[in-house]
Design a protein around this motif. Structure first.
Motif, PDB file in Angstrom:
ATOM      1  N   UNK A  61     -26.369  17.392   6.235  1.00 26.01           N
ATOM      2  CA  UNK A  61     -25.538  18.481   5.744  1.00 26.01           C
ATOM      3  C   UNK A  61     -26.153  19.834   6.064  1.00 26.01           C
ATOM      4  N   UNK A  62     -27.469  19.890   6.162  1.00 22.96           N
ATOM      5  CA  UNK A  62     -28.174  21.104   6.565  1.00 22.96           C
ATOM      6  C   UNK A  62     -29.177  20.723   7.643  1.00 22.96           C
ATOM      7  N   UNK A  63     -29.638  21.711   8.383  1.00 19.19           N
ATOM      8  CA  UNK A  63     -30.567  21.454   9.466  1.00 19.19           C
ATOM      9  C   UNK A  63     -31.601  22.577   9.505  1.00 19.19           C
ATOM     10  N   UNK A  64     -32.802  22.326   9.011  1.00 17.57           N
ATOM     11  CA  UNK A  64     -33.817  23.385   8.990  1.00 17.57           C
ATOM     12  C   UNK A  64     -34.324  23.785  10.375  1.00 17.57           C
ATOM     13  N   UNK A  65     -34.016  23.015  11.409  1.00 15.47           N
ATOM     14  CA  UNK A  65     -34.473  23.371  12.753  1.00 15.47           C
ATOM     15  C   UNK A  65     -33.548  24.379  13.443  1.00 15.47           C
ATOM     16  N   UNK A  68     -32.136  30.881  12.016  1.00 11.20           N
ATOM     17  CA  UNK A  68     -31.743  31.395  10.699  1.00 11.20           C
ATOM     18  C   UNK A  68     -30.279  31.828  10.667  1.00 11.20           C
ATOM     19  N   UNK A  69     -29.786  32.398  11.755  1.00  8.68           N
ATOM     20  CA  UNK A  69     -28.391  32.844  11.783  1.00  8.68           C
ATOM     21  C   UNK A  69     -27.435  31.669  11.588  1.00  8.68           C
ATOM     22  N   UNK A  70     -27.714  30.547  12.237  1.00  7.37           N
ATOM     23  CA  UNK A  70     -26.843  29.379  12.085  1.00  7.37           C
ATOM     24  C   UNK A  70     -27.027  28.706  10.737  1.00  7.37           C
ATOM     25  N   UNK A  71     -28.234  28.717  10.196  1.00  9.71           N
ATOM     26  CA  UNK A  71     -28.447  28.130   8.864  1.00  9.71           C
ATOM     27  C   UNK A  71     -27.628  28.872   7.819  1.00  9.71           C
ATOM     28  N   UNK A  72     -27.673  30.195   7.868  1.00 10.40           N
ATOM     29  CA  UNK A  72     -26.907  30.990   6.904  1.00 10.40           C
ATOM     30  C   UNK A  72     -25.410  30.772   7.124  1.00 10.40           C
ATOM     31  N   UNK A  73     -24.994  30.681   8.386  1.00 12.23           N
ATOM     32  CA  UNK A  73     -23.575  30.445   8.689  1.00 12.23           C
ATOM     33  C   UNK A  73     -23.116  29.109   8.115  1.00 12.23           C
ATOM     34  N   UNK A  74     -23.954  28.080   8.205  1.00 10.43           N
ATOM     35  CA  UNK A  74     -23.601  26.770   7.648  1.00 10.43           C
ATOM     36  C   UNK A  74     -23.382  26.888   6.139  1.00 10.43           C
ATOM     37  N   UNK A  75     -24.269  27.574   5.448  1.00 11.35           N
ATOM     38  CA  UNK A  75     -24.112  27.739   4.003  1.00 11.35           C
ATOM     39  C   UNK A  75     -22.854  28.538   3.668  1.00 11.35           C
ATOM     40  N   UNK A  97     -15.894  20.989   7.897  1.00  8.46           N
ATOM     41  CA  UNK A  97     -16.174  20.275   9.145  1.00  8.46           C
ATOM     42  C   UNK A  97     -16.977  21.151  10.099  1.00  8.46           C
ATOM     43  N   UNK A  98     -16.681  22.425  10.157  1.00  7.56           N
ATOM     44  CA  UNK A  98     -17.435  23.337  11.008  1.00  7.56           C
ATOM     45  C   UNK A  98     -18.896  23.412  10.591  1.00  7.56           C
ATOM     46  N   UNK A  99     -19.132  23.535   9.292  1.00  5.00           N
ATOM     47  CA  UNK A  99     -20.506  23.563   8.790  1.00  5.00           C
ATOM     48  C   UNK A  99     -21.236  22.265   9.070  1.00  5.00           C
ATOM     49  N   UNK A 100     -20.554  21.158   8.850  1.00  2.00           N
ATOM     50  CA  UNK A 100     -21.156  19.841   9.098  1.00  2.00           C
ATOM     51  C   UNK A 100     -21.437  19.643  10.591  1.00  2.00           C
ATOM     52  N   UNK A 101     -20.511  20.081  11.431  1.00  2.00           N
ATOM     53  CA  UNK A 101     -20.705  19.965  12.874  1.00  2.00           C
ATOM     54  C   UNK A 101     -21.878  20.795  13.366  1.00  2.00           C
TER      55      UNK A 101
END
Length: 121
Positions: free
Chosen positions: A5-9, A12-19, A52-56
């Protein structure tokens, strides 16, 4: 292959976007989305699209990135179309607009774009 559900690798821009995508999905379930102006089916599709976008993206899938960019940019354009740019800046919708623009900016940031171009399948 592990699904996450999250990906620490991720950058940072994509991590915040996922949240933010997950946050938009939850808020859409609780109070509806702008896409709901076209009917409840569009509203539910938008909620599913955000999730789905966040999960993808978390699973480094190119379709997730494309879906997230399309649905987020669509929300910005829809907000401008429904409220109008003049009324938007003088109403409470400016907060929604700010978060929507921030999400699009995170997704199309050069770090995000280059990472997805190289690593996403």
């Amino acid at each position: 292959m592990t699904q996450r559900w999250t990906n620490p690798s991720l950058p940072q821009t994509l991590q915040i976007a996922v949240f933010l995508l997950y946050f938009n999905a939850v808020l859409g379930l609780l109070q509806g989305t702008l896409y709901g102006a076209f009917g409840s089916l569009f509203g539910l599709a938008a909620v599913a699209g955000y999730a789905a976008g966040g999960f993808g993206i978390a699973n480094e899938k190119r379709w997730g990135y494309v879906l997230a960019v399309v649905i987020s940019a669509g929300e910005v354009l829809l907000l401008i179309a429904l409220v109008g740019i003049t009324n938007l800046l003088t109403s409470l919708a400016v907060i929604t607009f700010a978060f929507s623009v921030a999400l699009v900016a995170l997704l199309i940031h050069p770090d995000s774009r280059s990472y997805q171009r190289i690593w996403f399948k």
